[in-house]
Motif scaffolding. Structure first.
Motif, PDB file in Angstrom:
ATOM      1  N   LEU A  13       0.947  -1.017   0.146  1.00 21.60           N
ATOM      2  CA  LEU A  13      -0.067   0.118  -0.027  1.00 21.60           C
ATOM      3  C   LEU A  13       0.964   1.226  -0.059  1.00 21.60           C
ATOM      4  CD1 LEU A  13      -3.018   0.558   2.155  1.00 21.60           C
ATOM      5  CD2 LEU A  13      -1.266   2.244   2.224  1.00 21.60           C
ATOM      6  N   LYS A  14       0.353   2.197  -0.833  1.00 23.23           N
ATOM      7  CA  LYS A  14       1.194   3.615  -0.971  1.00 23.23           C
ATOM      8  C   LYS A  14       0.181   4.687  -0.619  1.00 23.23           C
ATOM      9  CE  LYS A  14       2.966   5.920  -4.178  1.00 23.23           C
ATOM     10  NZ  LYS A  14       3.582   6.381  -5.549  1.00 23.23           N
ATOM     11  N   MET A  15       0.198   5.518   0.316  1.00 26.96           N
ATOM     12  CA  MET A  15      -0.613   6.449   0.530  1.00 26.96           C
ATOM     13  C   MET A  15       0.260   7.938   0.518  1.00 26.96           C
ATOM     14  SD  MET A  15      -2.975   7.330   3.648  1.00 26.96           S
ATOM     15  CE  MET A  15      -1.839   7.851   5.076  1.00 26.96           C
ATOM     16  N   ILE A  16      -0.505   8.826  -0.261  1.00 26.31           N
ATOM     17  CA  ILE A  16      -0.010  10.219  -0.114  1.00 26.31           C
ATOM     18  C   ILE A  16      -1.110  11.027   0.446  1.00 26.31           C
ATOM     19  CG2 ILE A  16       0.829  12.231  -1.508  1.00 26.31           C
ATOM     20  CD1 ILE A  16       2.086  10.160  -3.431  1.00 26.31           C
ATOM     21  N   THR A  17      -0.996  11.812   1.571  1.00 24.44           N
ATOM     22  CA  THR A  17      -1.847  12.265   2.066  1.00 24.44           C
ATOM     23  C   THR A  17      -1.559  13.563   2.366  1.00 24.44           C
ATOM     24  OG1 THR A  17      -3.752  12.453   3.782  1.00 24.44           O
ATOM     25  CG2 THR A  17      -1.677  11.655   4.506  1.00 24.44           C
ATOM     26  N   ASP A  64       0.751  19.760   6.163  1.00 22.99           N
ATOM     27  CA  ASP A  64       1.711  18.538   5.839  1.00 22.99           C
ATOM     28  C   ASP A  64       1.285  17.774   4.929  1.00 22.99           C
ATOM     29  OD1 ASP A  64       2.769  19.266   8.538  1.00 22.99           O
ATOM     30  OD2 ASP A  64       1.686  17.983   9.361  1.00 22.99           O
ATOM     31  N   SER A  65       2.306  17.285   4.120  1.00 26.17           N
ATOM     32  CA  SER A  65       2.075  16.234   3.089  1.00 26.17           C
ATOM     33  C   SER A  65       3.095  15.142   3.306  1.00 26.17           C
ATOM     34  CB  SER A  65       2.471  16.988   1.744  1.00 26.17           C
ATOM     35  OG  SER A  65       1.624  18.011   1.285  1.00 26.17           O
ATOM     36  N   THR A  66       2.422  13.882   3.488  1.00 22.37           N
ATOM     37  CA  THR A  66       2.970  12.832   3.724  1.00 22.37           C
ATOM     38  C   THR A  66       3.219  11.615   2.865  1.00 22.37           C
ATOM     39  OG1 THR A  66       2.617  13.673   6.130  1.00 22.37           O
ATOM     40  CG2 THR A  66       3.481  11.497   5.874  1.00 22.37           C
ATOM     41  N   LEU A  67       4.125  10.701   2.737  1.00 21.94           N
ATOM     42  CA  LEU A  67       4.083   9.444   2.050  1.00 21.94           C
ATOM     43  C   LEU A  67       4.209   8.376   2.940  1.00 21.94           C
ATOM     44  CD1 LEU A  67       5.416   8.617  -1.305  1.00 21.94           C
ATOM     45  CD2 LEU A  67       6.103   7.223   0.457  1.00 21.94           C
ATOM     46  N   VAL A  68       3.379   7.540   2.932  1.00 20.44           N
ATOM     47  CA  VAL A  68       3.617   6.242   3.625  1.00 20.44           C
ATOM     48  C   VAL A  68       3.613   5.102   2.620  1.00 20.44           C
ATOM     49  CG1 VAL A  68       2.564   4.892   5.492  1.00 20.44           C
ATOM     50  CG2 VAL A  68       2.345   7.272   5.486  1.00 20.44           C
ATOM     51  N   ARG A  69       4.423   4.052   2.948  1.00 18.91           N
ATOM     52  CA  ARG A  69       4.628   2.925   2.138  1.00 18.91           C
ATOM     53  C   ARG A  69       4.606   1.654   3.090  1.00 18.91           C
ATOM     54  NH1 ARG A  69       8.025   0.454  -1.012  1.00 18.91           N
ATOM     55  NH2 ARG A  69       9.550   1.577  -0.265  1.00 18.91           N
ATOM     56  N   ILE A  70       3.675   1.000   3.006  1.00 16.12           N
ATOM     57  CA  ILE A  70       3.687  -0.258   3.929  1.00 16.12           C
ATOM     58  C   ILE A  70       3.548  -1.550   3.019  1.00 16.12           C
ATOM     59  CG2 ILE A  70       2.223  -1.478   5.566  1.00 16.12           C
ATOM     60  CD1 ILE A  70       1.237   1.107   6.518  1.00 16.12           C
ATOM     61  N   GLU A  71       4.245  -2.638   3.192  1.00 17.17           N
ATOM     62  CA  GLU A  71       4.038  -4.051   2.448  1.00 17.17           C
ATOM     63  C   GLU A  71       3.892  -5.053   3.299  1.00 17.17           C
ATOM     64  OE1 GLU A  71       7.508  -4.809   0.202  1.00 17.17           O
ATOM     65  OE2 GLU A  71       7.401  -2.946  -1.127  1.00 17.17           O
ATOM     66  N   TYR A  72       2.719  -5.508   3.077  1.00 10.29           N
ATOM     67  CA  TYR A  72       2.140  -6.763   4.023  1.00 10.29           C
ATOM     68  C   TYR A  72       2.467  -6.544   5.429  1.00 10.29           C
ATOM     69  CZ  TYR A  72       1.833  -8.617  -0.541  1.00 10.29           C
ATOM     70  OH  TYR A  72       1.294  -8.596  -2.149  1.00 10.29           O
ATOM     71  N   GLY A  73       1.761  -5.240   5.669  1.00  8.21           N
ATOM     72  CA  GLY A  73       1.781  -5.095   7.237  1.00  8.21           C
ATOM     73  C   GLY A  73       2.967  -4.158   7.769  1.00  8.21           C
ATOM     74  N   GLN A  74       4.182  -4.066   6.886  1.00 10.55           N
ATOM     75  CA  GLN A  74       5.558  -3.696   7.461  1.00 10.55           C
ATOM     76  C   GLN A  74       5.677  -2.186   6.895  1.00 10.55           C
ATOM     77  OE1 GLN A  74       8.815  -6.415   7.004  1.00 10.55           O
ATOM     78  NE2 GLN A  74       8.142  -6.878   9.087  1.00 10.55           N
ATOM     79  N   LYS A  83       7.456   0.630   5.475  1.00 14.14           N
ATOM     80  CA  LYS A  83       8.695   0.437   4.601  1.00 14.14           C
ATOM     81  C   LYS A  83       9.372   2.089   4.547  1.00 14.14           C
ATOM     82  CE  LYS A  83       8.914  -3.757   3.340  1.00 14.14           C
ATOM     83  NZ  LYS A  83      10.131  -4.532   3.593  1.00 14.14           N
ATOM     84  N   GLU A  84       8.438   2.952   4.319  1.00 14.65           N
ATOM     85  CA  GLU A  84       8.667   4.421   4.144  1.00 14.65           C
ATOM     86  C   GLU A  84       7.576   5.338   4.817  1.00 14.65           C
ATOM     87  OE1 GLU A  84       9.496   4.805  -0.018  1.00 14.65           O
ATOM     88  OE2 GLU A  84      10.417   6.827   0.185  1.00 14.65           O
TER      89      GLU A  84
END
Ligand code: ADP
Ligand code: MG
Length: 561
Positions: free
Chosen positions: A109-113, A118-128, A130-131
């Protein structure tokens, strides 16, 4: 040795994912509902291969700050409720704080919000995770989900073909778009635009965008309320029907729901205008006090519990019936029969491809009764049909169906005025019934009271009838037996339901045989009786009573235009 341990977060998220997001459609539902809760004015959805490859939902809602951007992925983290009593009046689509952590546990999952600051990117792979980092972005949120269920093969196997999953998502987004005409929706499947609504807050425009021109043209506005519920929306004329219930759209406080009782209420309202195996298209948005609706029934929130559901049932079916009665006219019927159009596949027609249009004024210029009183008797055909005309149409009237309709309404009137004529029987009629039926005798009698029918216990397994309504002719025993069976067979049926249902079949039994020849005078009398009916165009079972051929049609057929 003790064997119980507390499951870790990742595992509980994956378990929750099984309920919340069973398939790609569930992911789309959760993400879109979050966008609605975020106050989005526009929501764009992109799916590839039915969502199995990727799902992206982009909104222009409130977004999140950098703290919330990661908090959102913690289990039971929600901004929507805080304390117990919030649970009794939920106004948002979400409240369980489960969707994002569940989805993130079974996908990449990649989220940009961005909340505008504030503008944030969150990257998660199978629950972990990553960024997590700052990024430049416009206000709003976009979430991209890839490789769904890739690491949960059992779930993956359970999915259907890309095409089937796509159709489920299309259907879902259609329903959400109809429940939220104030939001502009765009859905792209494999980069092709499939659904587009304009967010103008006009429900009729949303219907046009979702179901196309034919359906939108035949939409009848409806709006009614009682102390607890208010309902707004459109009924599509019964001239257009479908082979399943999928087109009965009912939302509750903006939430799309699956409710069999409410679907049944809609079908009940349409019953006399439709064959039993056909279903209507409707879009109804119901508003109720939030406290009357318990949405905390199922993780995916498709089901809800409604207090005063029975009252809502009658409110819906009664108002739908009255509205349709005031709207249908015989010339409508010919459209269905002349063209026999059958659209079983939903049509996805983006609004921009529609020609500029104005909706036709739906009101009639004359009332039903006036139309029918203009009938001039022409003759009888094969002892089955009556031919008649007025200045607009030629009518072919099905004698049997017309008779059924008249009986149906006349008996109904006798019942509502409590003036059912009765006749004592010389010898009481004794009918064998089962012990289970005997056990319900009180309830059966309560239902039959409206037609002055009373079953007296006669032996352990039989009842006696001493008096019968005069409209019962012919095989009285099977008549009463059928009534008993219907009443005991369906526990759900309310008193009113039973009455209407039964009266219809009573009328059917008591009416003329199909082939009996009527004199001209009798035909005229039947036409006059029919003209007094509230809904003369269908028999009680939904079959049409008449066909109309218009002047225009005749000119067309004889190639004069
Ligand atoms: P819930 O919707 O039940 O609160 P979710 O897991 O779906 O739980 O979302 C967790 C939280 O993340 C929400 O309460 C909301 O504050 C935030 N959130 C999720 N999606 C969005 C979005 N598209 N825009 C703004 N905030 C969002
Ligand atoms: Mg949510």
């Amino acid at each position: 040795m003790s064997r119980i341990n507390v499951l870790d977060d990742h595992l509980t998220n994956m378990i929750a994912a099984g309920e919340v997001v069973e398939r790609p459609m569930g992911v789309v539902k959760e993400l879109v509902e979050n966008s609605i809760d975020a106050g989005a004015g526009k929501i764009e959805i992109r799916i590839v291969n039915g969502g199995m490859e990727s799902i992206e939902v982009i909104d222009d809602g409130c977004g999140m700050d950098k703290v919330d951007a990661t908090m959102a992925f913690q289990r039971h983290a929600t901004s929507k409720i805080r304390e117990t009593h919030d649970l009794w009046s939920i106004q948002t689509m979400g409240f369980r704080g489960e969707a994002l952590p569940s989805i993130a546990s079974v996908s990449k999952l990649k989220m940009i919000t961005s909340d505008g600051t504030d503008s944030t990117l969150v990257r998660i792979e199978y629950g972990q995770i990553k960024e997590v980092r700052p990024i430049a972005a416009n206000q709003g949120t976009s979430i991209l989900v890839e490789g769904l269920f890739y690491k949960t093969p059992a779930r993956l196997k359970h999915l259907k073909s890309g095409n089937v999953e796509t159709n489920m998502i299309l259907d879902l987004v259609q329903k959400i778009a109809l429940a939220h005409p104030e939001i502009a929706f765009e859905l792209y499947s494999d980069d092709k635009l499939r659904i587009q609504t304009n967010g103008s807050d006009s429900l009729q425009e949303a219907i046009l965008a979702v179901y196309g021109l034919e359906v939108a043209r035949k939409s009848i506005p409806i709006s009614f309320s009682d102390y607890d519920f208010s309902v707004d929306g459109y009924l599509i004329s019964p001239v257009i029907t479908r082979s399943n219930r999928q087109y009965i759209n009912v939302s509750m406080n903006g939430r799309i729901i699956r409710s069999l009782p409410l679907q049944k209420a809609v079908i009940d309202g349409y019953r006399e205008f439709m064959m039993p195996d056909r279903f209507p298209i409707v879009v109804l948005n119901i508003r109720a006090d939030y406290q009357l609706v318990d949405v905390n029934v199922h993780p995916s929130k498709w089901e809800i519990r409604i207090s005063k559901e029975k009252a809502l049932y009658s409110l819906l079916s009664e108002n739908i019936r009255q509205t349709l009665r005031a709207q249908t006219r015989p010339s409508d019927m010919v459209v269905e029969h002349a063209q026999k159009q059958e659209i079983t596949q939903p049509q996805y027609t983006p609004a921009q491809q529609q020609p500029e249009m104005r909706f036709e004024e739906q009101r009639m210029t004359y009332t039903t009764e006036e139309t029918l009183q203009r009938f001039n008797y022409l003759g009888q055909h094969h002892g089955k049909y009556i031919l008649a005309y007025d200045e607009e149409n030629i009518y072919i009237i099905d004698q049997h169906a017309a008779m059924e309709r008249c009986m149906y309404e006349e008996i109904q009137q006798q019942i509502s005025e409590r003036k059912v004529d009765c006749q004592p029987l010389l010898i009481p009629l004794v009918i064998e019934i089962t012990p289970a039926q005997m056990n319900q005798l009180e309830r059966i009698n309560e239902m039959l009271e409206c037609i002055n029918l009373k079953l007296e216990p006669f032996s352990l397994t039989s009842v006696a009838v001493r008096e019968l309504p005069t409209f019962v002719e012919g095989d009285e025993e099977s008549f009463i037996r059928e009534l008993i069976e219907q009443i005991t067979g369906d526990r759900e049926m309310g008193v009113l339901d039973i009455r209407k249902e039964k009266i219809a079949s009573l009328a059917c039994h008591a009416s003329v045989k199909f082939n009996s020849y009527l004199t001209a005078e009798e035909c005229r009398r039947l036409l006059a009786r029919l003209s007094r009916c509230a809904q003369p165009f269908n028999c009680p079972h939904g079959r049409p009573t008449m066909l109309a051929i218009s002047d225009r049609q005749l000119e067309k057929e004889f190639k004069r235009v």
